[in-house]
Structures are given as C-alpha cells and as structure tokens.
Design an enzyme around this catalytic site. Structure first.
Site, PDB file in Angstrom:
ATOM      1  N   GLU A   1      41.051  34.249  36.319  1.00  0.00           N
ATOM      2  CA  GLU A   1      40.907  33.930  34.903  1.00  0.00           C
ATOM      3  C   GLU A   1      42.305  33.984  34.276  1.00  0.00           C
ATOM      4  O   GLU A   1      42.764  35.031  33.835  1.00  0.00           O
ATOM      5  CB  GLU A   1      39.977  34.929  34.203  1.00  0.00           C
ATOM      6  CG  GLU A   1      39.665  34.508  32.771  1.00  0.00           C
ATOM      7  CD  GLU A   1      39.485  35.674  31.808  1.00  0.00           C
ATOM      8  OE1 GLU A   1      38.807  35.490  30.791  1.00  0.00           O
ATOM      9  OE2 GLU A   1      40.048  36.762  32.046  1.00  0.00           O
TER      10      GLU A   1
ATOM     11  N   ASP B   1      39.327  39.313  36.283  1.00  0.00           N
ATOM     12  CA  ASP B   1      39.382  39.208  34.826  1.00  0.00           C
ATOM     13  C   ASP B   1      40.797  39.501  34.317  1.00  0.00           C
ATOM     14  O   ASP B   1      41.529  40.294  34.893  1.00  0.00           O
ATOM     15  CB  ASP B   1      38.409  40.214  34.203  1.00  0.00           C
ATOM     16  CG  ASP B   1      38.485  40.213  32.699  1.00  0.00           C
ATOM     17  OD1 ASP B   1      38.075  39.210  32.088  1.00  0.00           O
ATOM     18  OD2 ASP B   1      38.998  41.202  32.127  1.00  0.00           O
TER      19      ASP B   1
END
Length: 647
Positions: free
Chosen positions: A374, A320
């Site tokens: 990401e 993330d």
C-alpha cells in the site's frame, strides 16, 4: 548484482547510485544478521524462542528487556506474586524454566524493575492472546492452540480477485461478529460471488476497535474480540478448502502508543523498539515508529511475518502504510512529481531494506505467497524482484484510482468525465510492475466519506431501491456503479480488490461504536439482507459483480501478457473501446445519447456481456450490434458497456 530495473525504466539512469545503494544496504544487512551461511528463514524464529515454549518435561518463558534490572513472571497461576523470578541471559534477554506443563489459560504479565526503581507491568511481547482487564488495558493469556489442519493452500490459476473483509463488522446484527460466524456465514458468500482471495483486516490485536486494526499493540496476538486462535485457524483452513487464499493485512509501519498494553517504553526506554524523540512519533497518526536499523527490531518484525505464515497458514500479506515507512516525512504533504523525490535524504533507506528483507523471507518460506504494497507515492521498483533492483513485492495497489472516482463524483458532472485522463489513470503503471486495481476499498467507506453507491444515490438509496420504484437518480447510480467497476476491474491492474459489501452497493459509511456516537453499531455491520432481498435492486449489482468476475474465471485476461490495446477513444462522445486478452470492452459513458461505433476485426466477435441486461438492473438489452465484412457496427445506449469475445 546487475541493475535490471534500468532495463524496465531507463529514466532511472540518473539515480543508478541510489538504486545500487538499495542493493548494497540489503546485502550488507543480510550479512550482518545472518553471517556467511545463515538463512533468513532460520533467523526469523523469534516466536519459537521467546514467549512461552512447552518442552518435553518443562516450559520456558523468555523476554527481551535490556534496560530492566530484575524481571518476574506474574499471573493468576501464581496469584500475581514474585515467586517466578527470571534470570538474565545474553543480550538483554530474561528467561525462566519451570518443570511441568504450561498453565494454559492463565492471565499473565511480565513485571520489570527499572534502573529508576520504578516497577512496571507489561504484556509479554510475543504473547499469542490477550484479553481486556478491568483497568481498560490488556492482560496476556497463555495459550497453546491445537488445530488439525485439513486443507492445503490452493494454487491460483488466475489473477488474484481479493475480497477485503473485516471480521467484526461482517454481521447484520448490532454486535461484533466472530471468526466462527464469519466462517459459517460469510465464507460461502465470498466463494459464491467468485472471489479467490480474502484479505483479512484488524486481525493483529489492537486495543481500540475504532482504529480499524491499524493501531496494533500485540503483534503476535489475534484480536480476542473475534474469538480464539483455533477459530481463526479453522476460518483459514475452511477458506483453503473452498479454494480461497487468505492474506493478512499486516501493520509494521507503526504501533500503538499504549504503554502497558504494547511495546512503547516496554523496558522503560523510548528506543527499545522505536526511534527516539520526534523521529519515533508519527505526526498524523499519533503512533510510534519502528527503528528498522536495529537488529533486534528486524528480528522481531521478520519473526512476526514468519509466525503468521507458519502458525496460521496465511498465504501472504498486504503491507499497510508503506508510504509512511519509505520517507522520513512519511509522504505527508510531498508531491511525488519527479524521480528525485524518491531518491533523496528524505528516503528512509533502513525501512526500504526492511521491506526487501520482508519480501525475501515471505517468498523463501512460501514461494507461492503473495505480497502487496500500500504505497501512495509510487516508489519505483516496489513490485519488481529484488534481483532486478526492486523491493520485491508481487503487486502494488492502484491507489490513485479510487481518488479519481471520488473526485469525479464529488466535484464534476457526468458530462465532464475526461476519458483521456481516465485512460491514463487506469493504464499507467511503473514499467514491469503488477498492480491490484480497485474502485473503492475500506478507505472510501470510512466515516467522513461515502461509498461510490452513496455518492451516486445519496438519500434516494433509502427510498427508491425497490424493483418497482421509478427514480432517475437510482437508474443513473446503478448504471454508473456498474460502469465504474467494470472499467476499473478490466483496466486498473493485474488483479482486483473489493471491500466487503461494496459488490452490491452497500449503503452509507463505516463508523465503529465509540464514545462520540454513544457506542452505536448502526454503521459497523454489513446488511447482507439488502442483497438477498428479491424486491430490492441491490441484487442486480451483486449479480453484475458475479458475472464480471466470471470474465476472469473464463478468460484469464487480467494477467495476460498481451498489452492492452486502445481501439477507440473520443472524449466528446464519451466513447471508449479497448482489447485486453481475448476480450473487447466498449463503453458509452454519455449520460444522454446513444453512440455509434465501428471496429474492424478479422472474425466476427461474440457478445458475452452487456451491462444493460435486465438481470443487472438494466433496461435491455437495448444496445445493438451487427457484423458485415470485417466490421463490427455498434450502437450503445447511454451509460452502458458491452464485452465481446474475439474468436
């Protein structure tokens, strides 16, 4: 080491020195950490040394707190008294050895005396479990999970079809769901739907439920609100038994600011784990930022990755917030319009080095593991091998595509859909890099936004989704929902991702129970009954999703080495056709008119999929095709798509 990345993308030639620096810093950091003959896998063993360890006749506890003057281990096992004083060891480590067995189940903290004379209590940094206390904080809990693993991780023979899931909201009831209930109720759904990979969110312990798991306090602890460590192990084991791989949504881009619960000011200093001053604070997220140039921090984070692979048998990670890690300005307000933006003083080379180390470690420990980045900035080489000059991820997320769809639905009419722009958005990749395509993820469902189905249907979704109702709005919504997902699935990547419930057009948005909504669970759950109800049209979208995924199961075209071939595109007609692998996809996005198209093939194609089929909530089959002397003659109804197999 040769810069093979330049063979993939010659436009990077002016930045050859920057790419060489990437490899140099990676090699230099490895040598500093490992010496000449050291192993990255052996280096990342912090979880086997720090925290609580049961030996044959005694147990030990170790903690790294270099600024502390004294340290004690306190808990309900010793009435929170100071009779378990730790001794100072090498490099700021404190330790204690106690005869007998670990007091499993005891609530614990480490008590530190700081140079200022202040006494502070901290949750041990390597704790595997923590529970809320009466002061709205967390207490560590000594745990020694025992689980007998029954299933090996499956090997995928097709592209990753990822089901992004959150344990807590996976029930229809007005409550937080558990690992056990997810295992019992949701795993079979995921398997039946046709997904082969689960991506679990919010597993690492986070004090604020509404943070969606993205403000982590305890990096080695599972979220206790969902159950026990053995429950998560059972979930992953049973997923493996169903042929499903399980990825962890890992958060190493930042940490929660909480002091007593997490790592912030752990030993009384700001710079133990994080950068000092403003560099250590994320201006938008209001969280703490790791110092990736510090060896002890690298040891902590790399040990954390190996821990999740080793102890819980995760099959890889979705990292993330990678964009935030890559740049000193965290990508905030930066338009990455040319390559110079990626190779500048704004680039955090230490963070890039950490990501390279993380990928190498993950693949050394488990060569079959999957890593996904990401990254909104599209950093060159993100999903290229380190040996080629890349950062080493297996895939990057195609993050611009959901934004494209939301912008189209919010700001434009159906007639204004630009097929040329859509084609560019769906097919443009960094050379040689693999992507995970998706039309919407959890990001688009959060409060303040809406899912694709809600943008398409709005309030009509509440009143006209029964199979006997007549609504042009719902007809349009269902038709476009199918087309958006099919074209994204087939074009946007070498893998595919869907957020839990979106496969059947889950209504509304996501909003966790919090003070602002009076702790309401209305929007923090999944209404599975909508898809199960034979009288509602949600079942058609679910059937469509299952049939769509079967295209990959049957033809394995997503990772086909054959490049996608555009056969026809005409924006004024809203007509598009292309070939990928053995399959030919034909779309008519026009809202009003049927369209005719002729395509040339050496053999007669076979129709295998029609979005307008009544089992998918369509009105057909209405579209038609004929074959004559090498020509496929097509007539497509408005807002329909067909898929043909080339024999």
């Amino acid at each position: 080491m040769p810069l093979n990345i330049l063979d993939y993308d010659p436009y990077l030639e002016p930045f050859k020195d920057d790419l060489s620096l990437r490899l140099f810093e990676f090699a230099r950091t490895k040598k500093r950490l490992l010496g000449v003959d050291g192993s990255l896998v052996d280096f990342a063993n912090g979880y086997k040394y720090f925290g609580f360890q049961q030996e044959s006749k005694h147990w030990t506890f170790r903690e790294w707190a270099p600024n502390a003057k004294k340290a004690w281990l306190v808990g309900d096992f010793n009435n929170w008294e100071n009779n378990y004083e730790l001794k100072q060891a090498y490099g700021g480590t404190w330790e204690i050895s106690v005869p007998g067995l670990l007091p499993v189940g005891s609530k614990v903290k480490i008590k530190l005396l700081l140079p200022t004379g202040e006494v502070v209590y901290r949750v041990p940094s390597y704790i595997m479990y923590a529970l809320p206390n009466e002061n709205h904080g967390l207490d560590g809990v000594i745990t020694q999970p025992k689980y007998e693993w029954k299933n090996k991780s499956p090997k995928l023979s097709e592209a990753p079809l990822i089901y992004e899931a959150h344990i807590g909201i996976s029930t229809e009831e007005y409550k937080i769901n558990s690992y056990k209930e997810f295992t019992r109720d949701v795993l079979p759904r995921i398997k039946k739907d046709g997904y082969n990979t689960i991506q679990l969110m919010a597993i690492m312990e986070h004090p604020l439920y509404a943070s969606f798991g993205y403000q982590v306090s305890n990096f080695f602890a599972i979220s206790s609100r969902f159950g026990q460590p053995e429950d998560l192990m059972e979930l992953i084991d049973k997923a493996h038994g169903l042929g499903l791989q399980v990825l962890l949504d890992v958060v190493h881009s930042h940490a929660v600011k909480n002091i007593e619960d997490g790592l912030n000011y752990f030993d009384g200093t700001e710079n133990q784990y994080f950068h000092e001053g403003e560099r250590g604070n994320h201006p938008a997220w209001k969280t703490k930022l790791f110092n990736y140039g510090k060896d002890e921090v690298l040891h902590f984070l790399l040990s954390n990755l190996k821990f999740w692979l080793d102890i819980y048998h995760f099959d890889g990670f979705r990292f993330d917030g990678v964009t935030s890690m890559l740049y000193h300005d965290h990508g905030l307000g930066t338009a990455f319009t040319d390559y110079s933006k990626y190779f500048s003083l704004n680039t955090d080379v230490e963070a890039v080095t950490y990501l390279m180390l993380a990928n190498e470690l993950t693949h050394l420990f488990n060569p079959s593991a999957t890593t996904i980045a990401e990254d909104m900035s599209a950093m060159p080489g993100m999903a290229l091998p380190i040996s080629a000059g890349g950062i080493g991820f297996d895939y990057r997320l195609s993050m611009g595509i959901p934004d494209f769809w939301i912008k189209q639905l919010k700001e434009k009419t159906d007639n204004s859909l630009d097929l040329l722009s859509l084609w560019w958005e769906l097919t443009t990749r960094r050379p040689g890099e693999k992507n995970i395509g998706y039309s919407e993820s959890h990001d688009q469902a959060l409060v303040g936004d809406k899912t694709l189905m809600m943008w398409l249907a709005n309030e009509e979704i509440y009143w006209n989704m029964d199979i006997n109702s007549q609504s042009l709005i719902i007809d349009r919504a269902i038709a476009l929902h199918k087309l958006i997902r099919l074209i994204t699935f087939s074009l946007a990547g070498e893998g595919y991702l869907n957020f839990m419930g979106n496969e059947f057009g889950h209504p509304e948005w996501l909003d966790f129970p919090r003070e602002e909504n009076h702790d309401d669970f209305q929007h923090a759950r999944r209404q599975w009954s909508l898809a199960d109800n034979e009288n509602l049209r949600f079942k058609y979208l679910l059937a469509f999703d299952q049939a769509m995924l079967n295209l990959e199961h049957d033809f394995k075209f997503l990772e086909s080495t054959d490049p996608v071939q555009q056969l026809w595109i005409k924006d004024s007609d809203k007509l598009l056709a292309y070939k990928k692998g053995q399959l030919v996809f034909v779309f008519n996005f026009h809202p009003s008119y049927e369209q005719k198209l002729q395509l040339q093939f050496s053999k007669k194609p076979e129709l295998i999929f029609d979005s307008d089929d009544q089992k998918f909530g369509g009105f057909g089959p209405r579209s038609s095709f004929g074959w004559s002397k090498g020509t496929l003659n097509l007539i497509l109804e408005p807002r329909t798509a067909m898929v043909f197999k080339i024999k």
